[in-house]
Design a protein around this motif. Structure first.
Motif, PDB file in Angstrom:
ATOM      1  N   GLY A 138       2.245   3.117  -4.973  1.00 38.32           N
ATOM      2  CA  GLY A 138       1.880   3.784  -6.216  1.00 38.32           C
ATOM      3  C   GLY A 138       1.236   2.824  -7.203  1.00 38.32           C
ATOM      4  O   GLY A 138       1.247   3.049  -8.409  1.00 38.32           O
ATOM      5  N   LYS A 139       0.645   1.774  -6.669  1.00 41.78           N
ATOM      6  CA  LYS A 139       0.094   0.717  -7.515  1.00 41.78           C
ATOM      7  C   LYS A 139      -1.085   1.200  -8.366  1.00 41.78           C
ATOM      8  O   LYS A 139      -1.097   1.011  -9.578  1.00 41.78           O
TER       9      LYS A 139
ATOM     10  N   GLN B  33       0.828  -1.197   0.000  1.00 43.24           N
ATOM     11  CA  GLN B  33       0.000   0.000   0.000  1.00 43.24           C
ATOM     12  C   GLN B  33       0.870   1.259   0.000  1.00 43.24           C
ATOM     13  O   GLN B  33       1.854   1.323   0.728  1.00 43.24           O
TER      14      GLN B  33
HETATM   15  P1  GDP Z   1      -1.197   2.315  -3.886  1.00 44.37           P
HETATM   16  O1  GDP Z   1      -1.654   2.241  -2.458  1.00 44.37           O
HETATM   17  O2  GDP Z   1       0.015   1.480  -4.112  1.00 44.37           O
HETATM   18  O3  GDP Z   1      -2.263   2.038  -4.878  1.00 44.37           O
HETATM   19  O4  GDP Z   1      -0.650   3.806  -4.093  1.00 44.37           O
HETATM   20  P2  GDP Z   1      -1.272   5.028  -4.898  1.00 44.37           P
HETATM   21  O5  GDP Z   1      -1.331   4.747  -6.343  1.00 44.37           O
HETATM   22  O6  GDP Z   1      -2.523   5.474  -4.243  1.00 44.37           O
HETATM   23  O7  GDP Z   1      -0.109   6.117  -4.682  1.00 44.37           O
HETATM   24  C1  GDP Z   1       0.273   6.580  -3.405  1.00 44.37           C
HETATM   25  C2  GDP Z   1       0.774   8.030  -3.535  1.00 44.37           C
HETATM   26  O8  GDP Z   1       1.989   8.059  -4.264  1.00 44.37           O
HETATM   27  C3  GDP Z   1      -0.188   8.937  -4.275  1.00 44.37           C
HETATM   28  O9  GDP Z   1      -0.221  10.188  -3.627  1.00 44.37           O
HETATM   29  C4  GDP Z   1       0.437   9.063  -5.667  1.00 44.37           C
HETATM   30  O10 GDP Z   1       0.112  10.277  -6.299  1.00 44.37           O
HETATM   31  C5  GDP Z   1       1.911   8.996  -5.335  1.00 44.37           C
HETATM   32  N1  GDP Z   1       2.726   8.515  -6.455  1.00 44.37           N
HETATM   33  C6  GDP Z   1       2.588   7.360  -7.159  1.00 44.37           C
HETATM   34  N2  GDP Z   1       3.564   7.244  -8.086  1.00 44.37           N
HETATM   35  C7  GDP Z   1       4.351   8.348  -7.977  1.00 44.37           C
HETATM   36  C8  GDP Z   1       5.543   8.806  -8.662  1.00 44.37           C
HETATM   37  O11 GDP Z   1       6.105   8.168  -9.565  1.00 44.37           O
HETATM   38  N3  GDP Z   1       6.036  10.004  -8.252  1.00 44.37           N
HETATM   39  C9  GDP Z   1       5.471  10.729  -7.252  1.00 44.37           C
HETATM   40  N4  GDP Z   1       6.047  11.885  -6.919  1.00 44.37           N
HETATM   41  N5  GDP Z   1       4.363  10.323  -6.586  1.00 44.37           N
HETATM   42  C10 GDP Z   1       3.813   9.156  -6.939  1.00 44.37           C
END
Ligand code: GDP
Length: 296
Positions: free
Chosen positions: A113-114, A110
């Motif tokens: 950035g998935k 979590q």
């Molecule tokens: P998940 O829980 O893995 O699905 O994560 P999310 O996709 O919700 O991403 C978590 C946070 O990381 C969010 O605020 C995204 O905007 C940020 N994020 C994801 N990829 C990147 C990236 O390559 N660069 C930056 N700066 N932020 C990122």
């Protein structure tokens, strides 16, 4: 900026040897001592550093290099080639199934950035005239389905969901039926993440894997977490046999350890780098370009 410290240190070190008309074994040894410290300080895995240093030394101390007309440059060329090899050598492209749809499972902890990367990958595929179907397979994090739907709207890409009361295995299965019927050529399955790796999560991911036989299992890891990212990659790979890695947040001030260690430790290539929060901030990962960026 990512790798700033490492890039500065390495460039400073290499500068000393670049212009030399004569390079001795001792010069190379001294240089590699500095390179070693720079890599360790950038949080590169110690075993990866050791192997890297040995490989460079073995090649750089050879007669053809030291006796060449431009030994300083030759030594730097060796460093560049070995750094490229360390990160995977050739660029590793996204799979394309012989018979569509190509099924891609996105996995990771979590916050890595998935979900964002799932959207970005859809955009990347659309740019190549592909037609991706996004699948909301994370039924546990309350906002995950909505988050994917919002991304889908921005992309004008459909999002398949059965809400949060149907098992992710069933959701994935039905999504593929739909993709076949409606001729989508890629199915991108966003799966659940946890704060830490746990058996329940791995069981579920393995069930999805068994059921849908994905062409790719891409692990999304946060490059800012350094060695932790590498440990996470090792665990996921041991459980799921990954096909590749998406390294996110390379736009931040990561020291670079994850980027330089993940391929060497897991044997699985970094396929994409996340370079920001926006949907177009995903770049195919080119080891040679990354090496040149680091070495200046
Ligand atoms: P998940 O829980 O893995 O699905 O994560 P999310 O996709 O919700 O991403 C978590 C946070 O990381 C969010 O605020 C995204 O905007 C940020 N994020 C994801 N990829 C990147 C990236 O390559 N660069 C930056 N700066 N932020 C990122």
């Amino acid at each position: 900026m990512a790798f700033e410290g490492l890039a500065d240190r390495l460039q400073e070190t290499l500068k000393k040897i670049r212009g030399k008309g004569k390079v001795s074994e001792e010069d190379v040894t001294q240089m590699m001592r500095e390179v070693r410290i720079a890599l360790l300080e950038a949080d590169v895995n110690f075993k990866v550093v050791k192997d890297f240093i040995n490989r460079v030394k073995e090649r750089a101390i050879g007669q053809e290099v030291l006796k060449s007309l431009t030994p300083g440059q030759q030594v730097i060329k060796v460093v560049n080639e070995e750094l490229t090899a360390l990160m995977g050598g050739e660029q590793s492209k996204i799979a394309a199934a012989h018979k569509p749809p190509t099924v891609i499972m996105m996995v990771g902890l979590q916050g890595a950035g998935k979900t964002t990367s799932t959207g970005k990958l859809a955009k990347h595929l659309q740019k190549q005239n592909r037609n991706p179907l996004l699948v909301a397979g994370d039924i546990y994090r309350p906002a995950a389905i909505k988050q994917l739907q919002v991304l889908g709207e921005q992309l004008n890409a459909p999002v398949f969901t059965l809400g949060d009361q149907v098992s992710p295995v069933e959701i994935a299965k039905q999504a593929i039926v739909k993709a076949k019927e409606e001729h989508y050529d890629y199915v991108l399955i966003d799966t659940a993440g946890r704060l830490h790796i746990d058996d329940t999560l791995m069981d579920e991911l393995n069930q999805i894997k068994t059921e849908v036989k994905p062409d790719e299992i891409l692990l999304v890891v946060d490059s800012m977490t350094g060695q932790d990212a590498v440990n996470v990659a090792e665990s996921f790979n041991a459980q799921l046999e990954l096909t590749g890695v998406v390294l996110t947040k390379l736009d931040g001030d990561t020291r670079g350890g994850a980027a330089l260690s993940v391929k060497a430790i897991t044997g699985k290539p970094i396929k994409f780098a996340g370079m920001g929060e926006k949907l177009d901030a995903l770049e195919p990962f080119f080891p040679d370009r990354m090496a040149s960026r680091i070495l200046g």
